[in-house]
Design a protein around this motif. Structure first.
Motif, mmCIF file in Angstrom:
data_model
loop_
_atom_site.group_PDB
_atom_site.id
_atom_site.type_symbol
_atom_site.label_atom_id
_atom_site.label_comp_id
_atom_site.label_asym_id
_atom_site.label_seq_id
_atom_site.Cartn_x
_atom_site.Cartn_y
_atom_site.Cartn_z
ATOM 1 N N ALA A 174 0.889 -1.075 -0.014
ATOM 2 C CA ALA A 174 -0.153 0.171 0.097
ATOM 3 C C ALA A 174 0.845 1.116 0.089
ATOM 4 O O ALA A 174 0.753 2.027 -0.487
ATOM 5 N N ALA A 175 2.003 1.341 0.668
ATOM 6 C CA ALA A 175 2.456 2.277 1.184
ATOM 7 C C ALA A 175 3.752 2.480 -0.606
ATOM 8 O O ALA A 175 3.210 4.267 -1.019
ATOM 9 N N SER A 176 4.094 1.657 -0.736
ATOM 10 C CA SER A 176 4.727 1.267 -2.673
ATOM 11 C C SER A 176 3.569 2.076 -3.950
ATOM 12 O O SER A 176 4.293 2.608 -4.170
ATOM 13 N N ALA A 177 2.160 1.662 -3.662
ATOM 14 C CA ALA A 177 1.281 2.123 -4.579
ATOM 15 C C ALA A 177 0.931 3.557 -4.126
ATOM 16 O O ALA A 177 0.638 4.752 -5.422
ATOM 17 N N ALA A 178 0.930 4.242 -2.973
ATOM 18 C CA ALA A 178 1.252 5.331 -3.010
ATOM 19 C C ALA A 178 2.342 6.789 -3.203
ATOM 20 O O ALA A 178 1.696 7.819 -3.139
ATOM 21 N N PRO B 230 7.293 9.696 -0.211
ATOM 22 C CA PRO B 230 7.165 8.610 -0.132
ATOM 23 C C PRO B 230 5.602 8.699 0.641
ATOM 24 O O PRO B 230 4.728 7.424 1.010
ATOM 25 N N GLY B 231 4.971 10.017 0.903
ATOM 26 C CA GLY B 231 3.741 9.588 2.072
ATOM 27 C C GLY B 231 3.766 9.304 3.373
ATOM 28 O O GLY B 231 4.562 9.172 3.814
ATOM 29 N N GLU B 232 2.984 9.102 3.973
ATOM 30 C CA GLU B 232 2.708 8.537 5.353
ATOM 31 C C GLU B 232 2.969 6.725 5.791
ATOM 32 O O GLU B 232 3.088 6.227 6.922
ATOM 33 N N LEU B 233 2.166 6.345 5.271
ATOM 34 C CA LEU B 233 2.090 5.336 4.894
ATOM 35 C C LEU B 233 3.605 4.098 5.465
ATOM 36 O O LEU B 233 4.993 4.972 5.122
ATOM 37 N N ASP B 234 4.033 3.512 6.634
ATOM 38 C CA ASP B 234 5.144 2.903 6.418
ATOM 39 C C ASP B 234 6.106 2.137 5.504
ATOM 40 O O ASP B 234 5.472 1.797 4.538
ATOM 41 N N SER B 235 7.226 3.043 5.008
ATOM 42 C CA SER B 235 8.119 2.311 4.338
ATOM 43 C C SER B 235 9.836 3.072 4.479
ATOM 44 O O SER B 235 10.368 3.901 5.091
ATOM 45 N N PRO B 236 10.784 1.933 3.557
ATOM 46 C CA PRO B 236 11.857 2.100 4.001
ATOM 47 C C PRO B 236 11.935 3.544 3.197
ATOM 48 O O PRO B 236 13.289 4.083 4.032
ATOM 49 N N GLN B 237 11.614 3.992 1.766
ATOM 50 C CA GLN B 237 11.715 5.786 2.064
ATOM 51 C C GLN B 237 11.441 6.514 3.068
ATOM 52 O O GLN B 237 11.643 7.532 3.249
ATOM 53 N N ARG B 238 9.988 6.353 3.903
ATOM 54 C CA ARG B 238 9.186 7.205 4.935
ATOM 55 C C ARG B 238 10.235 7.674 5.980
ATOM 56 O O ARG B 238 10.074 8.529 6.540
ATOM 57 N N ARG B 239 10.537 5.322 6.260
ATOM 58 C CA ARG B 239 11.809 5.811 7.716
ATOM 59 C C ARG B 239 12.741 6.542 7.119
ATOM 60 O O ARG B 239 13.221 7.381 8.311
ATOM 61 N N PHE B 240 13.820 6.452 5.720
ATOM 62 C CA PHE B 240 15.128 7.429 5.707
ATOM 63 C C PHE B 240 14.472 9.109 5.478
ATOM 64 O O PHE B 240 15.266 9.202 7.067
ATOM 65 N N LEU B 241 13.069 9.442 5.161
ATOM 66 C CA LEU B 241 12.828 10.349 5.507
ATOM 67 C C LEU B 241 12.571 11.170 6.884
ATOM 68 O O LEU B 241 13.059 12.520 7.545
ATOM 69 N N ASP B 242 12.083 10.037 7.931
ATOM 70 C CA ASP B 242 12.122 10.936 9.080
ATOM 71 C C ASP B 242 13.371 9.927 9.508
ATOM 72 O O ASP B 242 13.865 11.308 10.077
ATOM 73 N N GLU B 243 14.854 9.617 9.619
ATOM 74 C CA GLU B 243 15.568 9.795 10.197
ATOM 75 C C GLU B 243 16.611 10.694 9.827
ATOM 76 O O GLU B 243 17.036 10.906 10.667
ATOM 77 N N GLN B 244 16.999 10.829 8.253
ATOM 78 C CA GLN B 244 17.504 12.030 7.963
ATOM 79 C C GLN B 244 16.850 12.418 7.458
ATOM 80 O O GLN B 244 18.584 13.130 6.931
ATOM 81 N N GLY B 245 16.260 13.031 7.389
ATOM 82 C CA GLY B 245 15.349 14.452 6.265
ATOM 83 C C GLY B 245 16.134 13.868 4.392
ATOM 84 O O GLY B 245 15.721 12.447 4.010
ATOM 85 N N GLU B 246 16.025 15.079 4.163
ATOM 86 C CA GLU B 246 15.158 15.398 2.948
ATOM 87 C C GLU B 246 17.085 14.545 2.156
ATOM 88 O O GLU B 246 17.979 14.974 3.330
ATOM 89 N N GLY B 247 16.484 14.068 1.284
ATOM 90 C CA GLY B 247 18.685 13.657 0.684
ATOM 91 C C GLY B 247 18.179 12.248 -0.462
ATOM 92 O O GLY B 247 17.277 11.706 -1.009
#
Length: 145
Positions: free
Chosen positions: A51-55, A73-90
């Motif tokens: 679902a996160a991948s599709a969103a 990445p949207g708000e659902l849990d995904s590796p990209q969402r975790r990257f953004l939350d933990e490291q910020g944009e990049g």
């Protein structure tokens, strides 16, 4: 193994606000931007959260020698969402073209690369994100053209 990471296709940057990021890059001369062209359904799709991948939303700009991808990445849990939350944009990943996705996945596995996500379309095309963050500093992806 060396053939896996020889032909760069794109750099993917994860961002909070896709429209803001696109406007900034456009002000620097990048573009025109377009929606990521999904090429059809996957016959095989192994991702942490479908679902996160599709969103996820992507905007792309073709440069002379490669593509720039912006990913929200949207708000659902995904590796990209975790990257953004933990490291910020990049830069989340570097994408490389390979002629055969199955052979590329096998070559990566043969040297011990873990897989974050992978998919294969009916036409044989596909992608594979290798978990190379701890050693390469970023995710390395292979994909077919």
């Amino acid at each position: 193994m060396s053939a896996l990471f020889r032909k760069i296709h794109h750099i993917c940057i994860v961002v909070h606000d896709l429209e803001r990021a696109e406007a900034y890059y456009a002000s620097l001369g990048f573009g025109p931007f377009y929606d990521y062209p999904k090429k059809g359904a996957y016959a095989e799709l192994d991702v942490p959260n479908p679902a996160a991948s599709a969103a996820m939303r992507y905007r792309c700009a073709d440069l002379d020698n490669m593509q720039l991808q912006l990913c929200a990445p949207g708000e659902l849990d995904s590796p990209q969402r975790r990257f953004l939350d933990e490291q910020g944009e990049g830069v989340y990943h570097l994408g490389f073209e390979v002629p055969d996705i199955d052979a590329g996945v096998a070559a990566g596995r043969a040297v011990g690369l873990g897989i974050i996500a992978r998919g294969k379309r009916v036409d044989g095309g596909g992608f594979c994100y290798f978990d190379t963050r701890s050693e390469a500093g970023t995710v390395l992806e292979i994909r077919t053209a």
